[in-house]
Motif scaffolding. Sequence first.
Motif, short mmCIF file in Angstrom:
data_model
loop_
_atom_site.label_atom_id
_atom_site.label_comp_id
_atom_site.label_asym_id
_atom_site.label_seq_id
_atom_site.Cartn_x
_atom_site.Cartn_y
_atom_site.Cartn_z
N VAL A 35 23.99 28.07 14.49
CA VAL A 35 24.39 28.77 15.71
C VAL A 35 25.28 27.85 16.53
N ASP A 36 26.53 28.25 16.68
CA ASP A 36 27.51 27.52 17.49
C ASP A 36 27.59 28.19 18.85
N THR A 37 26.87 27.66 19.84
CA THR A 37 26.86 28.31 21.15
C THR A 37 28.20 28.17 21.86
N GLY A 38 28.99 27.18 21.46
CA GLY A 38 30.33 27.09 22.02
C GLY A 38 31.14 28.33 21.71
N SER A 39 30.94 28.88 20.50
CA SER A 39 31.66 30.11 20.14
C SER A 39 31.18 31.28 20.98
N PHE A 40 29.90 31.25 21.42
CA PHE A 40 29.40 32.30 22.31
C PHE A 40 30.15 32.28 23.64
N TYR A 41 30.30 31.08 24.20
CA TYR A 41 31.00 30.96 25.48
C TYR A 41 32.49 31.29 25.32
N ARG A 42 33.05 30.92 24.18
CA ARG A 42 34.44 31.27 23.92
C ARG A 42 34.61 32.79 23.80
N THR A 43 33.67 33.42 23.12
CA THR A 43 33.72 34.87 22.95
C THR A 43 33.62 35.57 24.30
N MET A 44 32.68 35.12 25.12
CA MET A 44 32.53 35.71 26.44
C MET A 44 33.79 35.47 27.28
N THR A 45 34.35 34.27 27.19
CA THR A 45 35.56 33.95 27.95
C THR A 45 36.71 34.85 27.53
N ALA A 46 36.90 34.99 26.21
CA ALA A 46 37.98 35.84 25.71
C ALA A 46 37.81 37.28 26.17
N GLU A 47 36.58 37.79 26.14
CA GLU A 47 36.32 39.17 26.53
C GLU A 47 36.54 39.36 28.03
N LEU A 48 36.08 38.41 28.84
CA LEU A 48 36.22 38.54 30.28
C LEU A 48 37.68 38.38 30.71
N LEU A 49 38.41 37.50 30.04
CA LEU A 49 39.84 37.38 30.32
C LEU A 49 40.56 38.67 29.96
N ARG A 50 40.14 39.29 28.87
CA ARG A 50 40.77 40.53 28.42
C ARG A 50 40.61 41.64 29.45
N THR A 51 39.47 41.62 30.16
CA THR A 51 39.23 42.64 31.17
C THR A 51 39.92 42.32 32.50
N GLY A 52 40.59 41.16 32.58
CA GLY A 52 41.33 40.80 33.78
C GLY A 52 40.59 39.92 34.76
N LEU A 53 39.38 39.46 34.39
CA LEU A 53 38.62 38.60 35.29
C LEU A 53 39.15 37.17 35.24
N ALA A 54 39.12 36.49 36.37
CA ALA A 54 39.52 35.09 36.45
C ALA A 54 38.28 34.22 36.60
N ALA A 55 38.39 32.95 36.22
CA ALA A 55 37.24 32.05 36.26
C ALA A 55 36.67 31.90 37.67
N GLY A 56 37.50 32.08 38.69
CA GLY A 56 37.02 31.91 40.06
C GLY A 56 36.28 33.12 40.61
N ASP A 57 36.29 34.23 39.89
CA ASP A 57 35.64 35.45 40.35
C ASP A 57 34.18 35.48 39.88
N GLU A 58 33.33 34.67 40.52
CA GLU A 58 31.96 34.54 40.06
C GLU A 58 31.18 35.84 40.20
N ALA A 59 31.44 36.59 41.26
CA ALA A 59 30.73 37.86 41.44
C ALA A 59 31.09 38.84 40.34
N GLY A 60 32.38 38.92 40.01
CA GLY A 60 32.81 39.82 38.94
C GLY A 60 32.27 39.39 37.59
N ILE A 61 32.26 38.08 37.35
CA ILE A 61 31.73 37.56 36.08
C ILE A 61 30.25 37.87 35.96
N ALA A 62 29.52 37.70 37.05
CA ALA A 62 28.08 37.96 37.02
C ALA A 62 27.79 39.40 36.65
N ILE A 63 28.50 40.33 37.24
CA ILE A 63 28.29 41.75 36.96
C ILE A 63 28.67 42.08 35.52
#
Length: 225
Positions: A35-63
Amino acid sequence: MTDDSFIIVAIDGGAASGKSSTSRALSERFNLLHVDTGSFYRTMTAELLRTGLAAGDEAGIAIAAQALPLETSVEGRRAQMKINGRVVPDAEIRTPEVNANVSHFAAVPQLRQALLDYQRGQAQVARDHGFRGLVMEGRDIGSVIFPDADFRFFLHADPVERARRRAAEGQTDSITERDRLDASRKTAPLACPDGATDIDSTHLTLPEVVDLLSEHLSARLGPVA
């Protein structure tokens, strides 16, 4: 752990410290789910970027992170995250954009919390698929995800050597900056867990690192068949 027939191996360390190659080799040698948990965070990052979320939008990321349906696909001895029923291919999670953003997204406490139970649940995935155990790599495995793992290792190497390894893989990755971000975040910072076996892989070959860790596992499991 309470089940002597099933082991959990935690391998932590910075980027290009040898975690992935070592974990894959151990999974093959001892029939462990990798289990490569780094790939989990990369997958989540790619998906959240795809939806238009930015790293500074903690409220949006949380939801968004809490709402994403997560499953696991096992291919060979590798666990892969599925979001909305889809495994995001490596070509999409190892882009320069994801490299530049993943540590920022991973620093968001709500995202880490959303992944906590999912990561711990990989042990049951390994059991359900008949593996001898689980080898999980990341940056907080031995300290947060499985602090009571049977074996906990921390790999590190000189930044110059790690940058050379990344370049040899054809990847663009700011090793020093990612280390700084991962080590300075408030939630689950990158650090060698208390009591973990600390290994400097700078001047060791991959087979040497694998053999070194295998000695620890063989003391519990017996020699490799």
